[in-house]
Design an enzyme around this catalytic site. Sequence first.
Site, PDB file in Angstrom:
ATOM      1  N   THR A  92       0.819  -1.214   0.000  1.00  0.00           N
ATOM      2  CA  THR A  92       0.000   0.000   0.000  1.00  0.00           C
ATOM      3  C   THR A  92       0.854   1.265   0.000  1.00  0.00           C
ATOM      4  OG1 THR A  92      -0.184   0.043   2.418  1.00  0.00           O
ATOM      5  CG2 THR A  92      -1.862  -1.192   1.216  1.00  0.00           C
ATOM      6  N   ASP A  93       0.192   2.370  -0.368  1.00  0.00           N
ATOM      7  CA  ASP A  93       0.853   3.677  -0.359  1.00  0.00           C
ATOM      8  C   ASP A  93       0.424   4.452   0.883  1.00  0.00           C
ATOM      9  OD1 ASP A  93      -1.733   4.607  -0.878  1.00  0.00           O
ATOM     10  OD2 ASP A  93      -1.307   5.090  -2.966  1.00  0.00           O
ATOM     11  N   MET A  94       0.775   5.720   0.944  1.00  0.00           N
ATOM     12  CA  MET A  94       0.465   6.525   2.128  1.00  0.00           C
ATOM     13  C   MET A  94      -1.035   6.709   2.343  1.00  0.00           C
ATOM     14  SD  MET A  94       3.495   9.349   2.278  1.00  0.00           S
ATOM     15  CE  MET A  94       2.851  10.002   3.811  1.00  0.00           C
TER      16      MET A  94
END
Length: 128
Positions: free
Chosen positions: A14-16
């Site tokens: 996942t990203d931020m």
Amino acid sequence: MPYTLPIRVYYEDTDMAGIVYYANYLKFIERGRSEWVREIGMDQHEMKAEGIVFAVRRVECDYLGSAVLDDLLTVETEVANVTAARLVMEQRVKRGEEVLFHAMVTVVCMNETGQPVRLPANIRQMVH
């Protein structure tokens, strides 16, 4: 009937914003193709020993939805077209019945010097 591979979304995917980082879908479909190759009985180590390897020539994809941490996804892989020189795969990443990512992937064979070569006849037969 497509080949299916389950994939769990981990924190590292996942990203931020907490959703699957866009480039990771390409990793997911690569795993789907790799497992499909094993499933139909192709031995990529044997191919390499004979001087032939697969290479992705083109990917056309659409991001249709977002996966998040802990989602259980399914990567579907199926042959869309086979010619003497290329193999076109249709791949989908789904959460349940919802398609989150769709790609058309063109795969070719190359020799040891990076030159394109025809798909070996035995591979064409395996994928038909």
